[in-house]
Design a protein around this motif. Structure first.
Motif, PDB file in Angstrom:
ATOM      1  N   PHE A 161      95.954-124.615  43.436  1.00  0.00           N
ATOM      2  CA  PHE A 161      96.996-125.794  44.237  1.00  0.00           C
ATOM      3  C   PHE A 161      97.043-127.030  43.489  1.00  0.00           C
ATOM      4  CE2 PHE A 161      96.190-122.405  47.401  1.00  0.00           C
ATOM      5  CZ  PHE A 161      97.587-122.528  48.181  1.00  0.00           C
ATOM      6  N   GLY A 162      96.578-127.126  42.184  1.00  0.00           N
ATOM      7  CA  GLY A 162      96.738-128.150  41.600  1.00  0.00           C
ATOM      8  C   GLY A 162      95.838-129.263  41.900  1.00  0.00           C
ATOM      9  N   LEU A 163      94.848-129.216  42.551  1.00  0.00           N
ATOM     10  CA  LEU A 163      94.088-130.172  43.126  1.00  0.00           C
ATOM     11  C   LEU A 163      92.644-130.406  42.439  1.00  0.00           C
ATOM     12  CD1 LEU A 163      94.434-129.136  46.989  1.00  0.00           C
ATOM     13  CD2 LEU A 163      95.401-131.274  45.960  1.00  0.00           C
ATOM     14  N   ALA A 164      92.411-131.641  42.368  1.00  0.00           N
ATOM     15  CA  ALA A 164      90.918-131.874  41.872  1.00  0.00           C
ATOM     16  C   ALA A 164      90.519-133.141  42.450  1.00  0.00           C
ATOM     17  CB  ALA A 164      91.479-132.337  40.169  1.00  0.00           C
ATOM     18  N   GLY A 165      89.451-133.851  42.207  1.00  0.00           N
ATOM     19  CA  GLY A 165      88.584-134.825  42.609  1.00  0.00           C
ATOM     20  C   GLY A 165      87.693-134.614  43.497  1.00  0.00           C
ATOM     21  N   ARG A 166      86.863-135.539  44.152  1.00  0.00           N
ATOM     22  CA  ARG A 166      85.638-135.093  45.024  1.00  0.00           C
ATOM     23  C   ARG A 166      86.324-135.309  46.423  1.00  0.00           C
ATOM     24  NH1 ARG A 166      80.916-135.762  42.096  1.00  0.00           N
ATOM     25  NH2 ARG A 166      79.658-135.365  43.810  1.00  0.00           N
ATOM     26  N   ALA A 167      85.731-134.369  47.429  1.00  0.00           N
ATOM     27  CA  ALA A 167      86.030-134.463  48.855  1.00  0.00           C
ATOM     28  C   ALA A 167      85.768-135.937  49.443  1.00  0.00           C
ATOM     29  CB  ALA A 167      85.587-133.554  49.431  1.00  0.00           C
ATOM     30  N   GLU A 168      86.584-136.384  50.125  1.00  0.00           N
ATOM     31  CA  GLU A 168      86.208-137.580  51.003  1.00  0.00           C
ATOM     32  C   GLU A 168      85.638-137.378  52.417  1.00  0.00           C
ATOM     33  OE1 GLU A 168      89.446-140.587  50.576  1.00  0.00           O
ATOM     34  OE2 GLU A 168      89.359-140.390  48.535  1.00  0.00           O
ATOM     35  N   SER A 228      87.642-126.618  48.802  1.00  0.00           N
ATOM     36  CA  SER A 228      87.004-125.666  47.753  1.00  0.00           C
ATOM     37  C   SER A 228      85.782-126.218  47.369  1.00  0.00           C
ATOM     38  CB  SER A 228      87.937-125.714  46.564  1.00  0.00           C
ATOM     39  OG  SER A 228      87.288-125.191  45.620  1.00  0.00           O
ATOM     40  N   PRO A 229      84.747-125.547  47.056  1.00  0.00           N
ATOM     41  CA  PRO A 229      83.461-126.126  46.530  1.00  0.00           C
ATOM     42  C   PRO A 229      83.828-126.733  45.593  1.00  0.00           C
ATOM     43  CG  PRO A 229      83.261-123.647  47.103  1.00  0.00           C
ATOM     44  CD  PRO A 229      84.795-124.042  47.040  1.00  0.00           C
ATOM     45  N   GLY A 230      84.820-126.738  44.796  1.00  0.00           N
ATOM     46  CA  GLY A 230      85.069-127.498  43.505  1.00  0.00           C
ATOM     47  C   GLY A 230      85.262-129.004  43.859  1.00  0.00           C
ATOM     48  N   PHE A 231      85.490-129.239  45.106  1.00  0.00           N
ATOM     49  CA  PHE A 231      85.627-130.773  45.500  1.00  0.00           C
ATOM     50  C   PHE A 231      84.226-131.240  45.815  1.00  0.00           C
ATOM     51  CE2 PHE A 231      89.776-129.479  47.985  1.00  0.00           C
ATOM     52  CZ  PHE A 231      90.551-129.549  46.770  1.00  0.00           C
ATOM     53  N   LEU A 232      83.121-130.634  45.622  1.00  0.00           N
ATOM     54  CA  LEU A 232      81.801-130.974  46.040  1.00  0.00           C
ATOM     55  C   LEU A 232      80.917-131.311  44.835  1.00  0.00           C
ATOM     56  CD1 LEU A 232      80.974-128.573  48.859  1.00  0.00           C
ATOM     57  CD2 LEU A 232      81.896-130.948  49.236  1.00  0.00           C
ATOM     58  N   VAL A 233      81.543-130.892  43.743  1.00  0.00           N
ATOM     59  CA  VAL A 233      80.500-131.186  42.243  1.00  0.00           C
ATOM     60  C   VAL A 233      81.741-131.839  41.385  1.00  0.00           C
ATOM     61  CG1 VAL A 233      78.984-129.350  42.827  1.00  0.00           C
ATOM     62  CG2 VAL A 233      81.134-128.792  41.948  1.00  0.00           C
ATOM     63  N   PRO A 234      81.146-132.448  40.095  1.00  0.00           N
ATOM     64  CA  PRO A 234      81.969-132.957  39.470  1.00  0.00           C
ATOM     65  C   PRO A 234      82.731-131.649  38.678  1.00  0.00           C
ATOM     66  CG  PRO A 234      79.662-133.660  39.066  1.00  0.00           C
ATOM     67  CD  PRO A 234      79.719-132.748  40.091  1.00  0.00           C
ATOM     68  N   GLU A 235      83.999-132.040  37.885  1.00  0.00           N
ATOM     69  CA  GLU A 235      84.706-130.975  37.606  1.00  0.00           C
ATOM     70  C   GLU A 235      84.106-130.107  36.536  1.00  0.00           C
ATOM     71  OE1 GLU A 235      88.630-132.721  36.582  1.00  0.00           O
ATOM     72  OE2 GLU A 235      89.056-131.085  35.660  1.00  0.00           O
ATOM     73  N   GLY A 236      84.329-128.715  36.689  1.00  0.00           N
ATOM     74  CA  GLY A 236      83.548-127.873  35.760  1.00  0.00           C
ATOM     75  C   GLY A 236      82.324-127.472  36.056  1.00  0.00           C
ATOM     76  N   GLN A 237      81.893-128.174  37.086  1.00  0.00           N
ATOM     77  CA  GLN A 237      80.481-127.531  37.349  1.00  0.00           C
ATOM     78  C   GLN A 237      80.481-126.676  38.721  1.00  0.00           C
ATOM     79  OE1 GLN A 237      77.462-130.671  37.823  1.00  0.00           O
ATOM     80  NE2 GLN A 237      77.881-131.511  35.907  1.00  0.00           N
ATOM     81  N   ALA A 238      79.431-125.727  38.818  1.00  0.00           N
ATOM     82  CA  ALA A 238      79.362-124.823  40.097  1.00  0.00           C
ATOM     83  C   ALA A 238      78.370-125.390  40.846  1.00  0.00           C
ATOM     84  CB  ALA A 238      79.117-123.615  39.540  1.00  0.00           C
ATOM     85  N   LEU A 239      78.411-124.922  42.148  1.00  0.00           N
ATOM     86  CA  LEU A 239      77.194-125.333  43.127  1.00  0.00           C
ATOM     87  C   LEU A 239      76.175-124.543  42.670  1.00  0.00           C
ATOM     88  CD1 LEU A 239      79.086-125.378  46.655  1.00  0.00           C
ATOM     89  CD2 LEU A 239      78.124-127.371  45.396  1.00  0.00           C
ATOM     90  N   LEU A 240      74.937-125.117  42.748  1.00  0.00           N
ATOM     91  CA  LEU A 240      73.769-124.255  42.565  1.00  0.00           C
ATOM     92  C   LEU A 240      73.083-123.870  43.920  1.00  0.00           C
ATOM     93  CD1 LEU A 240      72.167-126.223  39.487  1.00  0.00           C
ATOM     94  CD2 LEU A 240      73.313-124.255  39.390  1.00  0.00           C
ATOM     95  N   TRP A 241      73.634-123.007  44.604  1.00  0.00           N
ATOM     96  CA  TRP A 241      73.404-122.540  45.847  1.00  0.00           C
ATOM     97  C   TRP A 241      72.549-121.318  45.684  1.00  0.00           C
ATOM     98  CZ3 TRP A 241      77.842-123.446  49.776  1.00  0.00           C
ATOM     99  CH2 TRP A 241      77.917-124.847  50.245  1.00  0.00           C
ATOM    100  N   ARG A 242      71.481-121.039  46.110  1.00  0.00           N
ATOM    101  CA  ARG A 242      70.829-119.532  46.443  1.00  0.00           C
ATOM    102  C   ARG A 242      70.283-119.803  47.457  1.00  0.00           C
ATOM    103  NH1 ARG A 242      73.152-119.259  42.320  1.00  0.00           N
ATOM    104  NH2 ARG A 242      72.731-118.761  40.185  1.00  0.00           N
TER     105      ARG A 242
END
Ligand code: ATP
Ligand code: MG
Length: 354
Positions: A148-155, A175-189
């Motif tokens: 959806f062409g979106l980036a940046g952290r969630a507010e 998206s979990p992409g709003f919760l971490v710096p760009e290019g990183q993934a959440l480390l949830w286990r």
């Protein structure tokens, strides 16, 4: 394309009539009047009879299924019969406040186009006037925000507690992409998944939505189980590619949803051949007939078929679902049809939209 055929309605009536010849005990009512039958559904001659396990005194259903099965099979027009207990939803599930229908897009298989279908279906629903959200829960490889062409952290939302989703093309996106710096993934286990997945549904300020489309990760992971344990889903749309390997993985994924009492709404066959730009002829790409095979085996309809279209991938790269990038193109038409089929299966009543 499979549709509900008048034949199937007749078959359902004939099956019900056959079931009425079976009584509960020697002097009891028939199994239909006795409330033992939850549903009879015919699709292209494949009949599924779901019985109510709670109503069976001291029987696991084996006796009832054995009594019913030959009668159902003998009904004219029935090509295959499935008789099983109605699955029971886990007790901890709850609806997402403000959202009428939460619909998962899933496949047991990776890379078959789940995210593409989810994003375009959401965009098509929104373009048709439905209040729509997209939630990507592929925590290890989110792509919903990119599509959806979106980036940046969630507010933080105005209430100071919840996460504010973002918006693009009329779709509310998280998206979990709003919760971490760009290019990183959440480390949830493990337990982090169990706690974090419900937060993506319940701690986001969605507002009032008719449909929340959920882009699932591939397979049958902890993320799926955490979702199915805690969130009341209206149903799942299953994406498959035509080849045999994909079909087997997809079947496993569908069984997970069925076992956990989430209705499968139908199938989307993606990358079903490639269209020759010169002559318009469709050439098979990853085998053929996979969705039809699943449809016959499961009694579910094929909701859409989408060929391999380079423009779809190109639109995704540019951060625009094809439905928006080429609104009059053939892919947009397919996704619009898909969205309308979904709406007819999961209607939102007029009162609820007021
Ligand atoms: N019908 C199609 N025609 C052309 N390209 C497609 C089509 N469907 C999907 N793609 C492309 O194929 C790739 C994989 O698609 P997508 O990311 O939607 O799959 P996925 O099932 O979500 O994958 P994952 O399992 O990694 O989440 C993407 O580059 C996408 O743009
Ligand atoms: Mg994906």
């Amino acid at each position: 394309m499979n549709v509900i055929r008048p034949d199937d309605v007749d078959i359902e009536q004939r099956v019900l009539a056959a079931l009425r010849t079976v009584t509960v005990g020697p002097d009891g009512p028939d199994v239909v009047d006795g409330g033992l039958i939850h549903a009879v559904v015919a699709t292209d001659g494949v009949v599924r009879v779901l019985f109510e396990p709670e109503r069976l005194a001291g029987d696991d259903g084996g006796g009832l299924a054995a009594a019913i099965m030959p009668l159902v099979r003998a009904v004219p027009g029935v090509t295959r019969a499935v008789v099983k207990a109605r699955p029971r939803p886990p007790a901890g599930r709850r609806p997402v406040p403000g959202i009428r229908h939460v619909v998962a897009v899933h496949s047991g298989k990776g890379g078959v186009g789940k995210s593409t279908v989810a994003a375009n279906m959401a965009a098509a629903l929104a373009r048709d006037g439905a209040r729509t959200g997209l939630l990507d829960i592929d925590v290890y490889g989110p792509s919903g925000h990119v599509l959806f062409g979106l980036a940046g952290r969630a507010e933080t939302a105005a209430d100071g507690r919840r996460i504010a989703p973002k918006e693009a093309f009329g779709v509310t996106v998280m998206s979990p992409g709003f919760l971490v710096p760009e290019g990183q993934a959440l480390l949830w286990r493990g337990s982090l998944v169990d706690a974090g997945i419900p937060q993506l549904f319940f701690d986001v300020a969605w507002g009032a939505l008719d449909y929340l489309v959920v882009d699932m990760p591939p397979g049958t992971s902890d993320v799926h189980l955490a979702t199915l344990a805690r969130v009341a889903l209206s149903g799942v749309v299953t994406v498959t590619a035509p080849g045999q390997v994909s079909v087997e993985d997809v079947r496993r994924g569908m069984e997970m949803f069925a076992d956990l009492a989430v209705p499968c709404l139908g199938l989307v066959e993606n990358m079903a051949g490639v269209v020759c730009p010169g002559c318009g002829h469709t050439q098979p790409l990853f085998g053929a007939g996979g969705a039809d095979e699943l449809a016959v085996g499961t009694g579910l309809p094929v909701l859409a078929r989408l060929p391999f279209v380079p423009a779809l991938a190109a639109a995704a790269e540019k951060g625009k679902p094809a439905v928006i990038a080429e609104p009059d193109g053939p892919s947009a038409r397919t996704f619009t049809d898909l969205a309308r089929r979904l709406r007819s299966r999961l209607p939102v009543s007029v009162e609820e939209t007021l």
